[in-house]
Design a protein around this motif. Structure first.
Motif, mmCIF file in Angstrom:
data_model
loop_
_atom_site.group_PDB
_atom_site.id
_atom_site.type_symbol
_atom_site.label_atom_id
_atom_site.label_comp_id
_atom_site.label_asym_id
_atom_site.label_seq_id
_atom_site.Cartn_x
_atom_site.Cartn_y
_atom_site.Cartn_z
ATOM 1 N N TRP A 165 7.706 -0.595 9.479
ATOM 2 C CA TRP A 165 7.454 -1.835 8.751
ATOM 3 C C TRP A 165 8.733 -2.468 8.220
ATOM 4 O O TRP A 165 8.731 -3.624 7.781
ATOM 5 C CB TRP A 165 6.479 -1.597 7.597
ATOM 6 N N ASN A 166 9.834 -1.739 8.284
ATOM 7 C CA ASN A 166 11.101 -2.311 7.820
ATOM 8 C C ASN A 166 11.608 -3.438 8.720
ATOM 9 O O ASN A 166 12.572 -4.124 8.366
ATOM 10 C CB ASN A 166 12.172 -1.225 7.700
ATOM 11 N N LYS A 167 10.977 -3.619 9.869
ATOM 12 C CA LYS A 167 11.379 -4.758 10.703
ATOM 13 C C LYS A 167 11.082 -6.079 10.002
ATOM 14 O O LYS A 167 11.604 -7.135 10.379
ATOM 15 C CB LYS A 167 10.667 -4.704 12.048
ATOM 16 N N PHE A 168 10.243 -6.017 8.972
ATOM 17 C CA PHE A 168 9.938 -7.225 8.202
ATOM 18 C C PHE A 168 10.734 -7.298 6.904
ATOM 19 O O PHE A 168 10.527 -8.212 6.096
ATOM 20 C CB PHE A 168 8.442 -7.273 7.877
ATOM 21 N N ALA A 169 11.613 -6.324 6.674
ATOM 22 C CA ALA A 169 12.391 -6.311 5.432
ATOM 23 C C ALA A 169 13.280 -7.546 5.333
ATOM 24 O O ALA A 169 13.874 -7.981 6.323
ATOM 25 C CB ALA A 169 13.239 -5.052 5.365
ATOM 26 N N ARG A 170 13.368 -8.097 4.132
ATOM 27 C CA ARG A 170 14.208 -9.255 3.887
ATOM 28 C C ARG A 170 15.445 -8.835 3.118
ATOM 29 O O ARG A 170 15.437 -7.839 2.393
ATOM 30 C CB ARG A 170 13.432 -10.313 3.091
ATOM 31 N N ALA A 171 16.506 -9.595 3.269
ATOM 32 C CA ALA A 171 17.762 -9.275 2.589
ATOM 33 C C ALA A 171 17.609 -9.439 1.086
ATOM 34 O O ALA A 171 16.902 -10.332 0.606
ATOM 35 C CB ALA A 171 18.873 -10.175 3.100
ATOM 36 N N ALA A 172 18.276 -8.566 0.339
ATOM 37 C CA ALA A 172 18.271 -8.677 -1.115
ATOM 38 C C ALA A 172 19.156 -9.839 -1.544
ATOM 39 O O ALA A 172 20.221 -10.074 -0.966
ATOM 40 C CB ALA A 172 18.771 -7.374 -1.735
ATOM 41 N N SER A 173 18.722 -10.560 -2.566
ATOM 42 C CA SER A 173 19.477 -11.731 -3.028
ATOM 43 C C SER A 173 20.293 -11.438 -4.279
ATOM 44 O O SER A 173 21.182 -12.213 -4.621
ATOM 45 C CB SER A 173 18.519 -12.901 -3.307
ATOM 46 N N GLU A 174 20.002 -10.320 -4.975
ATOM 47 C CA GLU A 174 20.699 -9.984 -6.213
ATOM 48 C C GLU A 174 22.023 -9.297 -5.897
ATOM 49 O O GLU A 174 22.057 -8.193 -5.358
ATOM 50 C CB GLU A 174 19.816 -9.082 -7.077
ATOM 51 N N TRP B 99 0.845 -1.193 0.000
ATOM 52 C CA TRP B 99 0.000 0.000 0.000
ATOM 53 C C TRP B 99 0.878 1.240 0.000
ATOM 54 O O TRP B 99 2.023 1.210 0.424
ATOM 55 C CB TRP B 99 -0.925 0.006 1.209
ATOM 56 N N GLN B 100 0.324 2.326 -0.530
ATOM 57 C CA GLN B 100 1.047 3.588 -0.510
ATOM 58 C C GLN B 100 0.913 4.210 0.873
ATOM 59 O O GLN B 100 -0.182 4.552 1.314
ATOM 60 C CB GLN B 100 0.508 4.532 -1.592
ATOM 61 N N GLY B 101 2.069 4.351 1.534
ATOM 62 C CA GLY B 101 2.063 4.890 2.885
ATOM 63 C C GLY B 101 1.827 6.385 2.904
ATOM 64 O O GLY B 101 1.586 7.020 1.870
ATOM 65 N N LYS B 102 1.920 6.961 4.084
ATOM 66 C CA LYS B 102 1.689 8.395 4.223
ATOM 67 C C LYS B 102 2.742 9.204 3.480
ATOM 68 O O LYS B 102 2.530 10.373 3.182
ATOM 69 C CB LYS B 102 1.653 8.765 5.707
ATOM 70 N N HIS B 103 3.883 8.580 3.159
ATOM 71 C CA HIS B 103 4.919 9.250 2.367
ATOM 72 C C HIS B 103 4.749 8.986 0.873
ATOM 73 O O HIS B 103 5.611 9.366 0.077
ATOM 74 C CB HIS B 103 6.308 8.813 2.818
ATOM 75 N N THR B 104 3.681 8.321 0.493
ATOM 76 C CA THR B 104 3.265 7.996 -0.879
ATOM 77 C C THR B 104 4.079 6.874 -1.510
ATOM 78 O O THR B 104 3.791 6.468 -2.622
ATOM 79 C CB THR B 104 3.281 9.223 -1.831
ATOM 80 N N ASN B 105 5.096 6.363 -0.823
ATOM 81 C CA ASN B 105 5.847 5.214 -1.330
ATOM 82 C C ASN B 105 5.131 3.920 -0.958
ATOM 83 O O ASN B 105 4.283 3.898 -0.068
ATOM 84 C CB ASN B 105 7.268 5.214 -0.766
ATOM 85 N N LEU B 106 5.498 2.846 -1.637
ATOM 86 C CA LEU B 106 4.829 1.579 -1.394
ATOM 87 C C LEU B 106 5.460 0.844 -0.212
ATOM 88 O O LEU B 106 6.689 0.785 -0.095
ATOM 89 C CB LEU B 106 4.887 0.691 -2.633
ATOM 90 N N LEU B 107 4.600 0.297 0.635
ATOM 91 C CA LEU B 107 5.024 -0.482 1.793
ATOM 92 C C LEU B 107 4.412 -1.871 1.705
ATOM 93 O O LEU B 107 3.366 -2.062 1.084
ATOM 94 C CB LEU B 107 4.563 0.171 3.097
ATOM 95 N N SER B 108 5.062 -2.820 2.356
ATOM 96 C CA SER B 108 4.553 -4.182 2.380
ATOM 97 C C SER B 108 4.743 -4.776 3.763
ATOM 98 O O SER B 108 5.785 -4.590 4.390
ATOM 99 C CB SER B 108 5.291 -5.050 1.349
ATOM 100 N N ARG B 109 3.725 -5.487 4.219
ATOM 101 C CA ARG B 109 3.847 -6.165 5.515
ATOM 102 C C ARG B 109 4.841 -7.317 5.444
ATOM 103 O O ARG B 109 5.341 -7.767 6.478
ATOM 104 C CB ARG B 109 2.473 -6.687 5.946
ATOM 105 N N GLU B 110 5.139 -7.778 4.235
ATOM 106 C CA GLU B 110 6.061 -8.890 4.065
ATOM 107 C C GLU B 110 7.474 -8.442 3.715
ATOM 108 O O GLU B 110 8.440 -9.145 4.010
ATOM 109 C CB GLU B 110 5.565 -9.821 2.949
ATOM 110 N N LEU B 111 7.598 -7.258 3.071
ATOM 111 C CA LEU B 111 8.891 -6.842 2.519
ATOM 112 C C LEU B 111 9.436 -5.559 3.113
ATOM 113 O O LEU B 111 10.605 -5.243 2.931
ATOM 114 C CB LEU B 111 8.776 -6.661 0.999
ATOM 115 N N GLY B 112 8.615 -4.783 3.808
ATOM 116 C CA GLY B 112 9.060 -3.481 4.289
ATOM 117 C C GLY B 112 9.018 -2.447 3.187
ATOM 118 O O GLY B 112 8.051 -2.386 2.413
#
Length: 345
Positions: free
Chosen positions: A251-260, A152-165
């Motif tokens: 929500w970044n507490k749910f962020a996962r490490a990048a694999s690329e 969803w677009q957060g209050k800062h208009t960027n996209l957030l995810s409960r799974e990805l941060g």
């Protein structure tokens, strides 16, 4: 195919095999409110010098008009989660803060190649036609991603995810296949205002609204010419982009490490010295930022930003770096040099 559901599941599984962190499906006509919101944004002048937003509004506000043959849009997330705290360089006045996504290879090339591979797989498996887009086309990826349930677009208009941060790029795969759409996502920001409170320039007139003319990312990347003195004084040591509102999100507490591996930060771009960056001429700038998204703004705009950071540093030992550019042939650079020298006097 009589039942498109199995094809969708195979496609989403292939997306994960390709390395995407998440994938969801929506319809091209799933964001009917986008056109009016975009028009109001442009009418208010909040797009600043980004004339391309106004020029192609008829496509940007209506994905089904961009490619009428499309029946589904697959929205995909690509992780670029930083290993280091993006806010740590803000307390280093002699160093530069560069947006996390720009500390590495240009993501457009990497992400588009991955999208094309996924699109070829779909054509090989089921025929049809596809088009892929990575934010340089007139596609409103964030509203489409919310409609697809990717976040969803957060209050800062960027996209957030409960799974990805917060730390993920968006790609769009348009297809003529009619795939079952996923349910849209709703906001989960609650009463939190961390992203609004941390913005140094007050770029958010209200929650879920952004005035690009005050946004540091816009000012350092898109804005041509001189930046208003009252804004440059608030830019701190940001010289390309800004991640403050992203980095502070809970929500970044749910962020996962990048694999690329191609998204791993270059060591020399994590906290580079301001005085060294100020000394880059055009040839050195192009060589230093070869393959980086920073290259596209050119040496003059980049050095202008570096001089604003030098002026904000409060460090008199950086004054010679600014003095050396007082007679720069580019007027905004020379103006920024004078401003920095005055600030450090």
């Amino acid at each position: 195919m009589d039942d498109p559901a199995p094809l969708k599941q195979r496609l989403l599984a292939q997306a994960r095999t390709e390395g995407f962190a998440a994938a969801r499906v929506t319809r091209p006509d799933a964001i009917p409110e986008a056109a009016a919101r975009l028009a109001a944004y442009v009418d208010a002048g909040r797009h600043g010098q980004m004339g391309w937003m106004a020029e192609r509004m008829h496509w940007r506000g209506a994905p089904d008009a961009l490619w009428p043959e499309a029946r589904s849009v697959v929205m995909l997330a690509e992780l670029y989660t930083p290993r280091e705290d993006p806010l740590q360089t803000l307390d280093m006045p002699d160093r530069a803060t560069i947006s996390v996504y720009a500390r590495r290879r240009d993501y457009h090339d990497v992400l588009k190649a991955r999208l094309k591979r996924l699109g070829r797989w779909l054509i090989e498996q089921a025929g049809g036609e596809i088009k892929v887009f990575v934010d340089t086309a007139p596609v409103m990826e964030k509203p489409l991603a919310q409609a697809a349930g990717l976040g969803w677009q957060g209050k800062h208009t960027n996209l957030l995810s409960r799974e990805l941060g917060s730390w993920f790029f968006l790609g769009a795969l348009f297809t003529t296949h009619e795939l079952p759409p996923d349910a849209p996502e709703s906001s989960h920001c609650g009463n939190c205002t961390a992203c609004l409170d941390i913005c140094p320039t007050g770029a958010f007139p209200a929650p879920y609204q952004l005035d690009a003319r005050r946004c540091i990312s816009y000012l350092t990347i898109e804005h041509r010419g001189q930046v208003a003195p009252e804004l440059r004084a608030r830019m701190g040591n940001h010289i390309y982009g800004c991640d403050d509102c992203l980095a502070v999100c809970p929500w970044n507490k749910f962020a996962r490490a990048a694999s690329e591996a191609k998204y791993a930060a270059r060591d020399d771009l994590v906290a580079p010295r301001l005085d060294e960056l100020a000394g880059l001429d055009d040839a050195a700038f192009r060589q230093h930022f070869s393959g980086s998204p920073i290259k596209r703004i050119g040496r003059d705009r980049f050095v202008r930003n570096v001089l604003y950071a030098i002026g904000n540093s409060g460090l008199k030992r950086l004054k010679p770096a600014a003095q050396a550019l007082l007679d720069d042939p580019d007027p905004p650079v020379a103006d920024a040099a004078r401003w920095a020298v005055d600030r450090l006097a």
